[in-house]
Motif scaffolding. Structure first.
Motif, PDB file in Angstrom:
ATOM      1  N   THR A  25     -27.360 -55.785  46.193  1.00  0.00           N
ATOM      2  CA  THR A  25     -26.097 -55.092  46.424  1.00  0.00           C
ATOM      3  C   THR A  25     -25.511 -55.454  47.786  1.00  0.00           C
ATOM      4  O   THR A  25     -24.835 -54.651  48.403  1.00  0.00           O
ATOM      5  CB  THR A  25     -26.295 -53.560  46.327  1.00  0.00           C
ATOM      6  N   ASP A  26     -25.776 -56.657  48.251  1.00  0.00           N
ATOM      7  CA  ASP A  26     -25.289 -57.109  49.548  1.00  0.00           C
ATOM      8  C   ASP A  26     -23.799 -57.421  49.467  1.00  0.00           C
ATOM      9  O   ASP A  26     -23.385 -58.370  48.803  1.00  0.00           O
ATOM     10  CB  ASP A  26     -26.077 -58.336  49.998  1.00  0.00           C
ATOM     11  N   LEU A  27     -22.991 -56.633  50.148  1.00  0.00           N
ATOM     12  CA  LEU A  27     -21.539 -56.758  50.065  1.00  0.00           C
ATOM     13  C   LEU A  27     -21.040 -58.083  50.632  1.00  0.00           C
ATOM     14  O   LEU A  27     -20.184 -58.731  50.035  1.00  0.00           O
ATOM     15  CB  LEU A  27     -20.869 -55.580  50.778  1.00  0.00           C
ATOM     16  N   LEU A  28     -21.554 -58.506  51.773  1.00  0.00           N
ATOM     17  CA  LEU A  28     -21.084 -59.767  52.361  1.00  0.00           C
ATOM     18  C   LEU A  28     -21.394 -60.962  51.459  1.00  0.00           C
ATOM     19  O   LEU A  28     -20.560 -61.859  51.318  1.00  0.00           O
ATOM     20  CB  LEU A  28     -21.686 -59.981  53.743  1.00  0.00           C
ATOM     21  N   LYS A  29     -22.568 -60.963  50.847  1.00  0.00           N
ATOM     22  CA  LYS A  29     -22.903 -62.059  49.930  1.00  0.00           C
ATOM     23  C   LYS A  29     -21.961 -62.057  48.732  1.00  0.00           C
ATOM     24  O   LYS A  29     -21.494 -63.112  48.300  1.00  0.00           O
ATOM     25  CB  LYS A  29     -24.353 -61.948  49.455  1.00  0.00           C
ATOM     26  N   ALA A  30     -21.683 -60.869  48.202  1.00  0.00           N
ATOM     27  CA  ALA A  30     -20.783 -60.770  47.053  1.00  0.00           C
ATOM     28  C   ALA A  30     -19.379 -61.256  47.418  1.00  0.00           C
ATOM     29  O   ALA A  30     -18.730 -61.955  46.642  1.00  0.00           O
ATOM     30  CB  ALA A  30     -20.733 -59.338  46.540  1.00  0.00           C
ATOM     31  N   LEU A  31     -18.915 -60.893  48.609  1.00  0.00           N
ATOM     32  CA  LEU A  31     -17.592 -61.350  49.048  1.00  0.00           C
ATOM     33  C   LEU A  31     -17.569 -62.855  49.265  1.00  0.00           C
ATOM     34  O   LEU A  31     -16.603 -63.529  48.927  1.00  0.00           O
ATOM     35  CB  LEU A  31     -17.176 -60.622  50.329  1.00  0.00           C
ATOM     36  N   ASN A  32     -18.640 -63.377  49.823  1.00  0.00           N
ATOM     37  CA  ASN A  32     -18.678 -64.799  50.157  1.00  0.00           C
ATOM     38  C   ASN A  32     -18.689 -65.690  48.912  1.00  0.00           C
ATOM     39  O   ASN A  32     -18.196 -66.812  48.965  1.00  0.00           O
ATOM     40  CB  ASN A  32     -19.877 -65.110  51.050  1.00  0.00           C
ATOM     41  N   VAL A  33     -19.240 -65.210  47.813  1.00  0.00           N
ATOM     42  CA  VAL A  33     -19.251 -66.030  46.599  1.00  0.00           C
ATOM     43  C   VAL A  33     -17.989 -65.806  45.766  1.00  0.00           C
ATOM     44  O   VAL A  33     -17.744 -66.550  44.821  1.00  0.00           O
ATOM     45  CB  VAL A  33     -20.506 -65.787  45.727  1.00  0.00           C
ATOM     46  N   HIS A  34     -17.195 -64.825  46.125  1.00  0.00           N
ATOM     47  CA  HIS A  34     -15.935 -64.580  45.415  1.00  0.00           C
ATOM     48  C   HIS A  34     -14.924 -65.639  45.850  1.00  0.00           C
ATOM     49  O   HIS A  34     -14.782 -65.925  47.041  1.00  0.00           O
ATOM     50  CB  HIS A  34     -15.420 -63.178  45.745  1.00  0.00           C
ATOM     51  N   PRO A  35     -14.174 -66.231  44.916  1.00  0.00           N
ATOM     52  CA  PRO A  35     -13.261 -67.324  45.283  1.00  0.00           C
ATOM     53  C   PRO A  35     -12.103 -66.907  46.197  1.00  0.00           C
ATOM     54  O   PRO A  35     -11.531 -67.764  46.868  1.00  0.00           O
ATOM     55  CB  PRO A  35     -12.728 -67.813  43.927  1.00  0.00           C
ATOM     56  N   ASP A  36     -11.779 -65.629  46.277  1.00  0.00           N
ATOM     57  CA  ASP A  36     -10.660 -65.180  47.114  1.00  0.00           C
ATOM     58  C   ASP A  36     -11.042 -64.883  48.557  1.00  0.00           C
ATOM     59  O   ASP A  36     -10.161 -64.665  49.385  1.00  0.00           O
ATOM     60  CB  ASP A  36     -10.018 -63.917  46.522  1.00  0.00           C
ATOM     61  N   PHE A  37     -12.344 -64.855  48.857  1.00  0.00           N
ATOM     62  CA  PHE A  37     -12.784 -64.441  50.185  1.00  0.00           C
ATOM     63  C   PHE A  37     -13.686 -65.472  50.840  1.00  0.00           C
ATOM     64  O   PHE A  37     -14.389 -66.219  50.168  1.00  0.00           O
ATOM     65  CB  PHE A  37     -13.535 -63.103  50.112  1.00  0.00           C
ATOM     66  N   THR A  38     -13.675 -65.469  52.160  1.00  0.00           N
ATOM     67  CA  THR A  38     -14.592 -66.256  52.976  1.00  0.00           C
ATOM     68  C   THR A  38     -15.153 -65.315  54.034  1.00  0.00           C
ATOM     69  O   THR A  38     -14.412 -64.500  54.594  1.00  0.00           O
ATOM     70  CB  THR A  38     -13.861 -67.421  53.678  1.00  0.00           C
ATOM     71  N   VAL A  39     -16.429 -65.426  54.312  1.00  0.00           N
ATOM     72  CA  VAL A  39     -17.073 -64.580  55.307  1.00  0.00           C
ATOM     73  C   VAL A  39     -17.573 -65.451  56.442  1.00  0.00           C
ATOM     74  O   VAL A  39     -18.236 -66.464  56.217  1.00  0.00           O
ATOM     75  CB  VAL A  39     -18.239 -63.782  54.693  1.00  0.00           C
ATOM     76  N   MET A  40     -17.228 -65.062  57.665  1.00  0.00           N
ATOM     77  CA  MET A  40     -17.733 -65.731  58.866  1.00  0.00           C
ATOM     78  C   MET A  40     -18.224 -64.644  59.803  1.00  0.00           C
ATOM     79  O   MET A  40     -17.426 -63.852  60.310  1.00  0.00           O
ATOM     80  CB  MET A  40     -16.637 -66.561  59.524  1.00  0.00           C
ATOM     81  N   GLY A  41     -19.558 -64.593  59.991  1.00  0.00           N
ATOM     82  CA  GLY A  41     -20.137 -63.519  60.792  1.00  0.00           C
ATOM     83  C   GLY A  41     -19.897 -62.197  60.093  1.00  0.00           C
ATOM     84  O   GLY A  41     -20.269 -62.023  58.942  1.00  0.00           O
TER      85      GLY A  41
END
Length: 172
Positions: A25-41
């Motif tokens: 249930t890691d939110l940052l990982k889920a966001l990072n694999v979503h095509p609309d989002f990028t996570v940096m730090g």
């Protein structure tokens, strides 16, 4: 009488069982694999623009509140350590993950959401940030015996989700 092994979590098994659930249930990982989002730090981007900031545990204080001039010790008697906190615009989504695989203490912890939400509201008041308090629960809680608790959670302005947290519920 031989001691039965702990297979349901809690006690010595809290980290073993909880970390696996929290990893799923890691939110940052889920966001990072979503095509609309990028996570940096701890920053979440959409189309090259920062749309959210993510904090966990002590980093909420060290990475956000303290730099913003908020001294929690002047507001709260005890530091609250969220599993996750996502700041989107002027709303912070406090996300608590609860894993259970048998009867235990998590049942009672779910009933503390009203108190904790009010504490977070006090903590963020000077920054004019709205607080939403959410539980992400594993499917153990998907039982009729939790209906009263779920009704209570909603009656005090909190929300709960089983196994997933929809992005539209966190302002994304």
């Amino acid at each position: 009488m031989a001691k039965k092994p702990n297979t349901v979590g809690g006690g010595a098994k809290t980290n073993h069982n909880g970390l696996h659930f929290e990893g799923r249930t890691d939110l940052l990982k889920a966001l990072n694999v979503h095509p609309d989002f990028t996570v940096m730090g701890n920053q979440v981007f959409r189309d090259g623009t920062i749309v959210a900031y993510y904090f966990e545990k002590h980093n909420l204080y060290n990475g956000f509140l303290k730099p913003a001039g908020v001294d929690y010790k002047k507001i709260l008697s005890k530091k609250l350590l969220p599993d996750g906190a996502l700041l989107v615009g002027n709303t912070i989504y406090i996300i608590e993950k609860k894993y259970q695989a048998g009867s235990g203490s998590v049942d009672e912890k779910l009933q503390t959401c009203d108190f904790k939400r009010k504490q977070y509201i006090k903590l963020f008041a000077s920054l004019d940030i709205k607080v939403e308090y959410y539980y992400v629960l594993n499917d153990w809680f998907n039982k009729l015996e939790y209906d009263d608790v779920f009704e209570y959670i909603q009656s005090v302005g909190c929300k709960y989700f089983i196994e997933e947290l929809p992005f539209n519920e966190i302002g994304l």
